[in-house]
Motif scaffolding. Sequence first.
Motif, mmCIF file in Angstrom:
data_model
loop_
_atom_site.group_PDB
_atom_site.id
_atom_site.type_symbol
_atom_site.label_atom_id
_atom_site.label_comp_id
_atom_site.label_asym_id
_atom_site.label_seq_id
_atom_site.Cartn_x
_atom_site.Cartn_y
_atom_site.Cartn_z
ATOM 1 N N GLU A 54 0.849 -1.199 0.000
ATOM 2 C CA GLU A 54 0.000 0.000 0.000
ATOM 3 C C GLU A 54 0.887 1.253 0.000
ATOM 4 O OE1 GLU A 54 -2.959 0.456 -0.603
ATOM 5 O OE2 GLU A 54 -3.242 2.530 0.060
ATOM 6 N N GLU A 55 1.881 1.251 0.891
ATOM 7 C CA GLU A 55 2.793 2.397 0.970
ATOM 8 C C GLU A 55 3.529 2.579 -0.369
ATOM 9 O OE1 GLU A 55 5.877 1.876 3.900
ATOM 10 O OE2 GLU A 55 6.845 3.747 3.303
ATOM 11 N N PHE A 56 3.915 1.454 -0.941
ATOM 12 C CA PHE A 56 4.633 1.484 -2.218
ATOM 13 C C PHE A 56 3.769 2.127 -3.306
ATOM 14 C CE2 PHE A 56 5.947 -0.104 -6.287
ATOM 15 C CZ PHE A 56 7.331 -0.099 -6.217
ATOM 16 N N LYS A 103 9.480 13.665 -3.494
ATOM 17 C CA LYS A 103 9.680 12.230 -3.259
ATOM 18 C C LYS A 103 11.133 12.044 -2.857
ATOM 19 C CE LYS A 103 5.660 10.924 -4.846
ATOM 20 N NZ LYS A 103 4.645 10.229 -4.048
ATOM 21 N N ALA A 104 11.384 11.272 -1.808
ATOM 22 C CA ALA A 104 12.758 10.924 -1.433
ATOM 23 C C ALA A 104 12.837 9.400 -1.433
ATOM 24 C CB ALA A 104 13.107 11.486 -0.063
ATOM 25 N N ILE A 147 11.282 2.296 12.017
ATOM 26 C CA ILE A 147 11.055 3.745 12.188
ATOM 27 C C ILE A 147 9.672 4.095 11.651
ATOM 28 C CG2 ILE A 147 11.864 6.047 11.479
ATOM 29 C CD1 ILE A 147 14.678 4.580 11.001
ATOM 30 N N LYS A 148 9.406 3.627 10.433
ATOM 31 C CA LYS A 148 8.139 3.958 9.780
ATOM 32 C C LYS A 148 6.945 3.407 10.561
ATOM 33 C CE LYS A 148 7.921 6.385 5.899
ATOM 34 N NZ LYS A 148 7.493 5.915 4.622
ATOM 35 N N MET A 192 10.699 6.758 1.001
ATOM 36 C CA MET A 192 10.572 5.296 0.919
ATOM 37 C C MET A 192 11.964 4.710 0.775
ATOM 38 S SD MET A 192 7.825 3.072 -0.849
ATOM 39 C CE MET A 192 7.721 1.531 0.035
ATOM 40 N N LEU A 193 12.166 3.558 1.380
ATOM 41 C CA LEU A 193 13.453 2.865 1.231
ATOM 42 C C LEU A 193 13.194 1.502 0.596
ATOM 43 C CD1 LEU A 193 16.528 3.152 2.042
ATOM 44 C CD2 LEU A 193 16.005 1.607 3.909
#
Length: 321
Positions: A6-8, A144-145, A161-162, A172-173
């Motif tokens: 979802e986050e993606f 966006k990072a 952390i998220k 996003m990582l």
Amino acid sequence: MIIFTEEFRVFFNDLALKKIADQCLKASLDAFNVNNGNIPKWSVAIEELKTIPKTKIELNEPYISIGQNGNNTKIIETALKRLLPWRKGPFIFDNLKLESEWQGGLKWQRLQNHITPLKNRRVLDVGAGNGYFTLRMAIEGASKALGIEPFLLFNYQYAAIKSLSNSKINAMLLPIRLEEMPKLAIFDSVFSMGVLYHQRDHMQHLSQLMEMMAPDAELILETLVVEGPNGYSLIPEGRYAQMRNVHCLPSIETLKSWLVKANFKNIKVIDINKTTPEEQRKSEWIGDNAASLEDFLDPSDSSLTKEGHPAPTRVIIICQN
Ligand SMILES: C[S@@+](CC[C@H](N)C(=O)[O-])C[C@H]1O[C@@H](n2cnc3c(N)ncnc32)[C@H](O)[C@@H]1O
């Protein structure tokens, strides 16, 4: 599995990022799908943290901070200690100060006033570690990072952390190497910090960074250097400051010549800095009795590493494509 479809989907819902979304998702799923004996322990940490109410993520210089009511510190500490070592930071969670090995605020201070402000820029942070700097980029207003970091533990740290934060932060990582990134020139600012010396082929790394850059984008390159004329590089036999996989430390002039060869222009050295034990320090967050910079240097001459090489000095260069 900590993937976050979802986050993606929300993060990649951007005209340019959509074009690389499928390939990034596939590469990330493949990376998370490996057999790694630590994953059960790391997953427990994430599950423990998920039980805690989420709050806002903000900057409390130099800490990235996620405040709470002070009631959850013990649970958070137990969970985060399952994810040792914490190299990058520092962070504050609830009342808990996580003093990572690296005092990341110092590097950020050195570059912050030299880079094009990140507000509304699409940013790529290559070799992002646990995303400390990626989060700072988002906090500075990047549209966006995107951090990419192949080491899975750091991706679990980021997920930890998220999982404590309810902020709609544009960061996003993903567990992807630069080599695996679909090459599309869409990022306005590209960071490669602490990555170049780990590459077997430094020219390939520079040209892959270039391939990710939108027209008139900026590269922020931070790497280890040694003193010497143009053409000089140190190729350490074995370890360098106890690190494996350090392939090549150029002089600043050599590094600039590599950038010219890779077609970068407006090459500016904005900082040269000898790493101090204040910046890279021992901490309970890298594990009991774990070593840090002071253990990597010659005890009788701190200008040398234990292996007899010049002690770590880092340069920050900004240039354009
Ligand atoms: C020394 S750390 C630097 C972390 C952070 N950028 C900083 O400046 O503190 C280098 C990171 O780059 C990652 N890395 C190495 N080669 C990479 C590659 N080809 N693509 C993406 N990340 C890479 C490593 O896993 C490591 O976590």
